[in-house]
Design a protein around this motif. Structure first.
Motif, mmCIF file in Angstrom:
data_model
loop_
_atom_site.group_PDB
_atom_site.id
_atom_site.type_symbol
_atom_site.label_atom_id
_atom_site.label_comp_id
_atom_site.label_asym_id
_atom_site.label_seq_id
_atom_site.Cartn_x
_atom_site.Cartn_y
_atom_site.Cartn_z
ATOM 1 N N ASN A 50 21.656 5.500 -28.488
ATOM 2 C CA ASN A 50 22.873 5.707 -29.285
ATOM 3 C C ASN A 50 23.560 7.039 -28.980
ATOM 4 O O ASN A 50 24.583 7.359 -29.566
ATOM 5 C CB ASN A 50 22.541 5.649 -30.778
ATOM 6 C CG ASN A 50 22.012 4.298 -31.203
ATOM 7 O OD1 ASN A 50 22.476 3.267 -30.710
ATOM 8 N ND2 ASN A 50 21.040 4.293 -32.094
ATOM 9 N N ASP A 64 22.112 9.950 -29.526
ATOM 10 C CA ASP A 64 21.603 10.988 -30.427
ATOM 11 C C ASP A 64 20.545 11.824 -29.713
ATOM 12 O O ASP A 64 19.726 11.312 -28.947
ATOM 13 C CB ASP A 64 21.003 10.352 -31.689
ATOM 14 C CG ASP A 64 22.053 9.626 -32.527
ATOM 15 O OD1 ASP A 64 23.201 10.108 -32.591
ATOM 16 O OD2 ASP A 64 21.715 8.571 -33.097
ATOM 17 N N LEU A 65 20.557 13.090 -29.998
ATOM 18 C CA LEU A 65 19.610 14.021 -29.400
ATOM 19 C C LEU A 65 18.185 13.661 -29.809
ATOM 20 O O LEU A 65 17.883 13.504 -30.990
ATOM 21 C CB LEU A 65 19.946 15.448 -29.855
ATOM 22 C CG LEU A 65 19.094 16.566 -29.308
ATOM 23 C CD1 LEU A 65 19.200 16.639 -27.791
ATOM 24 C CD2 LEU A 65 19.518 17.881 -29.936
ATOM 25 N N MET A 66 17.312 13.522 -28.803
ATOM 26 C CA MET A 66 15.913 13.186 -29.071
ATOM 27 C C MET A 66 14.988 14.383 -28.866
ATOM 28 O O MET A 66 14.048 14.576 -29.605
ATOM 29 C CB MET A 66 15.437 12.058 -28.148
ATOM 30 C CG MET A 66 15.944 10.709 -28.537
ATOM 31 S SD MET A 66 15.324 9.385 -27.460
ATOM 32 C CE MET A 66 13.683 9.860 -27.046
ATOM 33 N N ASP A 103 18.457 21.438 -30.393
ATOM 34 C CA ASP A 103 19.856 21.621 -30.788
ATOM 35 C C ASP A 103 20.448 22.878 -30.156
ATOM 36 O O ASP A 103 21.607 22.884 -29.737
ATOM 37 C CB ASP A 103 19.975 21.714 -32.315
ATOM 38 C CG ASP A 103 19.629 20.410 -33.006
ATOM 39 O OD1 ASP A 103 20.003 19.350 -32.488
ATOM 40 O OD2 ASP A 103 18.979 20.462 -34.055
ATOM 41 N N TYR A 105 18.446 12.037 -24.793
ATOM 42 C CA TYR A 105 19.169 11.323 -25.848
ATOM 43 C C TYR A 105 18.661 9.885 -25.937
ATOM 44 O O TYR A 105 18.213 9.309 -24.951
ATOM 45 C CB TYR A 105 20.671 11.334 -25.549
ATOM 46 C CG TYR A 105 21.224 12.735 -25.432
ATOM 47 C CD1 TYR A 105 21.728 13.390 -26.545
ATOM 48 C CD2 TYR A 105 21.212 13.409 -24.223
ATOM 49 C CE1 TYR A 105 22.212 14.691 -26.447
ATOM 50 C CE2 TYR A 105 21.699 14.706 -24.112
ATOM 51 C CZ TYR A 105 22.192 15.339 -25.230
ATOM 52 O OH TYR A 105 22.661 16.624 -25.139
ATOM 53 N N ASP A 106 18.771 9.317 -27.110
ATOM 54 C CA ASP A 106 18.383 7.910 -27.272
ATOM 55 C C ASP A 106 19.554 7.012 -26.854
ATOM 56 O O ASP A 106 20.599 7.498 -26.416
ATOM 57 C CB ASP A 106 17.907 7.618 -28.698
ATOM 58 C CG ASP A 106 18.992 7.783 -29.759
ATOM 59 O OD1 ASP A 106 20.201 7.827 -29.406
ATOM 60 O OD2 ASP A 106 18.646 7.862 -30.948
ATOM 61 N N ASN A 127 23.292 20.753 -21.822
ATOM 62 C CA ASN A 127 22.817 19.451 -22.308
ATOM 63 C C ASN A 127 22.063 18.648 -21.251
ATOM 64 O O ASN A 127 21.512 17.598 -21.540
ATOM 65 C CB ASN A 127 23.955 18.634 -22.915
ATOM 66 C CG ASN A 127 25.002 18.246 -21.907
ATOM 67 O OD1 ASN A 127 24.917 18.605 -20.752
ATOM 68 N ND2 ASN A 127 25.999 17.522 -22.359
ATOM 69 N N GLU A 165 20.841 22.339 -26.311
ATOM 70 C CA GLU A 165 21.961 21.428 -26.031
ATOM 71 C C GLU A 165 23.280 22.191 -25.954
ATOM 72 O O GLU A 165 24.138 21.882 -25.117
ATOM 73 C CB GLU A 165 22.036 20.355 -27.112
ATOM 74 C CG GLU A 165 23.155 19.351 -26.879
ATOM 75 C CD GLU A 165 23.284 18.350 -28.012
ATOM 76 O OE1 GLU A 165 23.588 17.193 -27.715
ATOM 77 O OE2 GLU A 165 23.089 18.729 -29.187
#
Length: 75
Positions: free
Chosen positions: A22, A24-26, A7, A19-20, A14, A10
């Motif tokens: 969707n 979202d941060l992986m 987090d 990210y996945d 970034n 990022e």
């Protein structure tokens, strides 16, 4: 524990995070850190060399002043 928090990374860059599907941060893209780390080390080395050069120059000037004033100091 040691390491980076995805987090936090990022927020700075970034491109260093993954990210996945969707969005979202992986996690972190560890291999992407190497160029950043190498560049930071190169910049730090340049700064270190400059500071060493400045230090030698200041010591030389201080010695010149001490010689003029006929005083002795240990450097």
């Amino acid at each position: 524990s040691y390491g980076f928090i995805a987090d936090d990374v990022e927020l700075i860059n970034n491109n260093l995070t993954s990210y996945d599907k969707n969005g979202d941060l992986m996690g972190l893209r560890d291999l992407q850190f190497y160029p950043c780390i190498i560049k930071a080390l190169q910049l730090q080395n340049l700064e270190n060399l400059k500071l060493k050069k400045d230090n030698i120059s200041l010591k030389t000037k201080l010695n010149e002043i001490c010689n003029i004033l006929n005083i002795s100091i240990l450097l």
